[in-house]
Scaffold this motif. Structure first.
Motif, PDB file in Angstrom:
ATOM      1  N   ARG A  12      52.060  25.593  37.575  1.00 24.96           N
ATOM      2  CA  ARG A  12      51.266  26.633  36.913  1.00 24.96           C
ATOM      3  C   ARG A  12      49.941  26.067  36.416  1.00 24.96           C
ATOM      4  O   ARG A  12      49.887  24.949  35.908  1.00 24.96           O
ATOM      5  N   GLN A  13      48.918  26.879  36.540  1.00 26.04           N
ATOM      6  CA  GLN A  13      47.638  26.592  35.889  1.00 26.04           C
ATOM      7  C   GLN A  13      47.558  27.570  34.710  1.00 26.04           C
ATOM      8  O   GLN A  13      47.419  28.777  34.921  1.00 26.04           O
ATOM      9  N   PRO A  14      47.689  27.072  33.464  1.00 24.97           N
ATOM     10  CA  PRO A  14      47.811  27.996  32.327  1.00 24.97           C
ATOM     11  C   PRO A  14      46.585  28.902  32.156  1.00 24.97           C
ATOM     12  O   PRO A  14      46.709  30.046  31.771  1.00 24.97           O
ATOM     13  N   ALA A  70      46.024  29.109  43.865  1.00 26.97           N
ATOM     14  CA  ALA A  70      46.172  30.568  43.949  1.00 26.97           C
ATOM     15  C   ALA A  70      46.325  31.163  42.548  1.00 26.97           C
ATOM     16  O   ALA A  70      47.085  32.101  42.351  1.00 26.97           O
ATOM     17  N   ALA A  71      45.604  30.592  41.597  1.00 26.62           N
ATOM     18  CA  ALA A  71      45.769  31.034  40.207  1.00 26.62           C
ATOM     19  C   ALA A  71      44.547  31.779  39.686  1.00 26.62           C
ATOM     20  O   ALA A  71      44.473  32.099  38.507  1.00 26.62           O
ATOM     21  N   GLY A  72      43.596  32.052  40.581  1.00 24.21           N
ATOM     22  CA  GLY A  72      42.355  32.719  40.134  1.00 24.21           C
ATOM     23  C   GLY A  72      42.585  34.195  39.842  1.00 24.21           C
ATOM     24  O   GLY A  72      43.632  34.766  40.162  1.00 24.21           O
ATOM     25  N   PHE A  73      41.567  34.834  39.250  1.00 26.18           N
ATOM     26  CA  PHE A  73      41.690  36.241  38.853  1.00 26.18           C
ATOM     27  C   PHE A  73      41.404  37.211  40.002  1.00 26.18           C
ATOM     28  O   PHE A  73      41.777  38.376  39.932  1.00 26.18           O
ATOM     29  N   GLY A  74      40.694  36.750  41.017  1.00 21.58           N
ATOM     30  CA  GLY A  74      40.353  37.655  42.123  1.00 21.58           C
ATOM     31  C   GLY A  74      39.529  38.840  41.669  1.00 21.58           C
ATOM     32  O   GLY A  74      39.756  39.972  42.086  1.00 21.58           O
ATOM     33  N   THR A  75      38.532  38.573  40.817  1.00 20.16           N
ATOM     34  CA  THR A  75      37.773  39.689  40.219  1.00 20.16           C
ATOM     35  C   THR A  75      37.003  40.503  41.255  1.00 20.16           C
ATOM     36  O   THR A  75      36.739  41.681  41.032  1.00 20.16           O
ATOM     37  N   ARG A  76      36.650  39.881  42.381  1.00 17.58           N
ATOM     38  CA  ARG A  76      35.886  40.626  43.393  1.00 17.58           C
ATOM     39  C   ARG A  76      36.733  41.706  44.045  1.00 17.58           C
ATOM     40  O   ARG A  76      36.220  42.543  44.772  1.00 17.58           O
ATOM     41  N   PHE A  77      38.021  41.659  43.806  1.00 18.01           N
ATOM     42  CA  PHE A  77      38.912  42.631  44.440  1.00 18.01           C
ATOM     43  C   PHE A  77      39.565  43.585  43.443  1.00 18.01           C
ATOM     44  O   PHE A  77      40.539  44.259  43.777  1.00 18.01           O
ATOM     45  N   LEU A 134      40.723  27.659  34.951  1.00 18.71           N
ATOM     46  CA  LEU A 134      39.582  26.837  34.510  1.00 18.71           C
ATOM     47  C   LEU A 134      38.851  26.179  35.681  1.00 18.71           C
ATOM     48  O   LEU A 134      38.348  25.063  35.562  1.00 18.71           O
ATOM     49  N   GLY A 135      38.861  26.838  36.815  1.00 19.08           N
ATOM     50  CA  GLY A 135      38.079  26.348  37.944  1.00 19.08           C
ATOM     51  C   GLY A 135      38.920  25.637  38.987  1.00 19.08           C
ATOM     52  O   GLY A 135      40.066  25.240  38.743  1.00 19.08           O
ATOM     53  N   LEU A 136      38.295  25.471  40.164  1.00 19.50           N
ATOM     54  CA  LEU A 136      39.008  24.900  41.303  1.00 19.50           C
ATOM     55  C   LEU A 136      39.423  23.446  41.061  1.00 19.50           C
ATOM     56  O   LEU A 136      40.526  23.030  41.421  1.00 19.50           O
ATOM     57  N   LYS A 193      45.557  38.335  44.519  1.00 19.24           N
ATOM     58  CA  LYS A 193      44.652  38.470  45.685  1.00 19.24           C
ATOM     59  C   LYS A 193      45.278  37.819  46.906  1.00 19.24           C
ATOM     60  O   LYS A 193      45.164  38.315  48.027  1.00 19.24           O
ATOM     61  N   GLU A 194      45.965  36.693  46.664  1.00 15.06           N
ATOM     62  CA  GLU A 194      46.533  35.908  47.768  1.00 15.06           C
ATOM     63  C   GLU A 194      47.648  36.661  48.483  1.00 15.06           C
ATOM     64  O   GLU A 194      48.083  36.256  49.555  1.00 15.06           O
ATOM     65  N   MET A 195      48.132  37.760  47.891  1.00 14.91           N
ATOM     66  CA  MET A 195      49.187  38.554  48.535  1.00 14.91           C
ATOM     67  C   MET A 195      48.627  39.773  49.276  1.00 14.91           C
ATOM     68  O   MET A 195      49.391  40.547  49.854  1.00 14.91           O
TER      69      MET A 195
HETATM   70  P1  UTP Z   1      37.811  31.962  44.181  1.00 20.73           P
HETATM   71  O1  UTP Z   1      36.701  31.698  43.270  1.00 20.73           O
HETATM   72  O2  UTP Z   1      37.532  32.497  45.533  1.00 20.73           O
HETATM   73  O3  UTP Z   1      38.896  32.954  43.549  1.00 20.73           O
HETATM   74  O4  UTP Z   1      38.705  30.662  44.291  1.00 20.73           O
HETATM   75  P2  UTP Z   1      38.919  33.807  42.260  1.00 20.73           P
HETATM   76  O5  UTP Z   1      38.267  33.126  41.110  1.00 20.73           O
HETATM   77  O6  UTP Z   1      40.337  34.214  42.091  1.00 20.73           O
HETATM   78  O7  UTP Z   1      38.110  35.084  42.757  1.00 20.73           O
HETATM   79  P3  UTP Z   1      36.884  35.916  42.172  1.00 20.73           P
HETATM   80  O8  UTP Z   1      35.669  35.069  42.442  1.00 20.73           O
HETATM   81  O9  UTP Z   1      37.157  36.163  40.709  1.00 20.73           O
HETATM   82  O10 UTP Z   1      36.904  37.179  42.972  1.00 20.73           O
HETATM   83  C1  UTP Z   1      39.262  30.173  45.492  1.00 20.73           C
HETATM   84  C2  UTP Z   1      40.761  29.934  45.329  1.00 20.73           C
HETATM   85  O11 UTP Z   1      40.996  29.086  44.213  1.00 20.73           O
HETATM   86  C3  UTP Z   1      41.931  29.669  43.323  1.00 20.73           C
HETATM   87  C4  UTP Z   1      41.870  31.170  43.602  1.00 20.73           C
HETATM   88  O12 UTP Z   1      43.129  31.773  43.294  1.00 20.73           O
HETATM   89  C5  UTP Z   1      41.538  31.231  45.080  1.00 20.73           C
HETATM   90  O13 UTP Z   1      42.701  31.207  45.877  1.00 20.73           O
HETATM   91  N1  UTP Z   1      41.574  29.323  41.941  1.00 20.73           N
HETATM   92  C6  UTP Z   1      40.315  29.520  41.474  1.00 20.73           C
HETATM   93  C7  UTP Z   1      42.555  28.791  41.116  1.00 20.73           C
HETATM   94  O14 UTP Z   1      43.710  28.589  41.527  1.00 20.73           O
HETATM   95  N2  UTP Z   1      42.226  28.500  39.827  1.00 20.73           N
HETATM   96  C8  UTP Z   1      40.991  28.685  39.319  1.00 20.73           C
HETATM   97  O15 UTP Z   1      40.761  28.381  38.125  1.00 20.73           O
HETATM   98  C9  UTP Z   1      40.009  29.205  40.176  1.00 20.73           C
END
Ligand code: UTP
Length: 292
Positions: free
Chosen positions: A105-107, A13-20, A110-112, A29-31
């Protein structure tokens, strides 16, 4: 050998959620809530329903509201108690006792694959689940519970899989696979391709955000050469894992929503609102009065 069970679930749950954006500029985004429950709570509940006792949430900067959400909230609980709002009090308290939840934490995002690697120490040497919290699956039993039942049979890595139509396959990881001899829900994976061009896709079997992984995946991620932007992709690590272990795809039963995408989130919101005990009937009546 004693059959292994799945006790731990990792929720990246460390992604940026750019689509939102802009909603996700300061709010994870996860909240985002589907009706009244944040996406990540659906993920935690699905893991618990599948028998997981330990949840590992991979988090990052600006995401501390997730930790607060799953913690006790003494002031709120006292206020609800004082006002005699017993049902709401129980609801709030129940969230804090859903499971044993740890955070890592994921600093940098850097991807799934990299996000999953952050959980290596907490997972240890046992098979574990991964739930992507923005993939919401409405299913009974839950999607992960179905996969855990299949794992009892295979004792091998299992990827949640869905048949997608036409060009949509180029949005997903795609499986080159063959049917399992006895279980019609399983396919044996021969190869994996990330987001193939439609004409090059080996099948229409897409990987969704549910995985059961063996601990060898960590060594496979560590050996990856970073791709664009330094990212480590889980699909690449799974392809490397295929050299050592069998991997299966599992066709779950249920309805999935890509709630990390605006359209998918809206569809999930409408369907979950229609099913909601308190607002469902009134929402259905209101929808009927609308002209489209
Ligand atoms: P997504 O690719 O759907 O999420 O990753 P994102 O990158 O946050 O969203 P967009 O594409 O920019 O809108 C699926 C899940 O993996 C987590 C995201 O938080 C999401 O819950 N994720 C993704 C990480 O924890 N770290 C990452 O480096 C990438």
């Amino acid at each position: 050998m004693t059959p292994q069970t799945i006790r731990k679930a990792v929720i990246p749950a460390a992604g940026f959620g750019t689509r939102f954006l802009p909603a996700t500029k300061a709010t994870p985004k996860e909240m985002l809530p589907l009706v009244d429950k944040p996406l990540i709570q659906y993920g935690v509940e699905e893991a618990v329903a599948a028998g997981c006792t330990d949840i590992i949430i991979v988090t990052g900067r600006g995401k501390t509201t997730m930790e607060d959400h799953f913690d006790r909230s003494p002031e709120l609980e006292a206020a609800l108690g004082a006002r005699g709002k017993t049902e709401l009090l129980q609801l709030v308290q129940s969230i804090a006792s859903l499971a044993r939840i740890s955070y890592v934490r994921q600093p940098d995002a850097l991807g799934l694959g990299h996000a999953v690697l952050m959980a290596k120490e907490l997972v240890g040497q046992e098979p574990f689940a991964v739930i992507l919290p923005d993939d919401i699956v409405d299913a009974q039993p839950g999607c992960l519970a179905q996969m855990v039942a299949a794992f009892a049979e295979t004792q091998a890595t299992i990827l949640g899989t869905e048949w997608v139509e036409g060009d949509a396959i180029s949005l997903y990881g795609c499986l080159d696979c063959t049917p399992h001899p006895t279980n019609p829900r399983l396919v044996a994976v021969n190869n994996l391709v990330e987001k193939p061009r439609p004409q090059e896709a080996p099948s229409q079997n897409a990987i969704i955000g549910r995985y059961i992984l063996t601990p060898r995946i960590f060594a496979m991620i560590e050996q990856l050469t970073p791709g664009t932007g330094g990212e480590l992709q889980l699909t690449d690590a799974l392809r490397a894992l295929l050299k050592y272990e069998q991997i299966y795809g599992f066709h779950y039963q249920g309805q999935r929503y890509d709630a990390g995408d605006k359209l998918g989130f809206l569809k999930a919101t409408v369907d979950f609102a229609l099913q909601h005990d308190a607002v469902g009937p009134a929402f259905r009546n209101w929808l009927r009065t609308q002209k489209f």
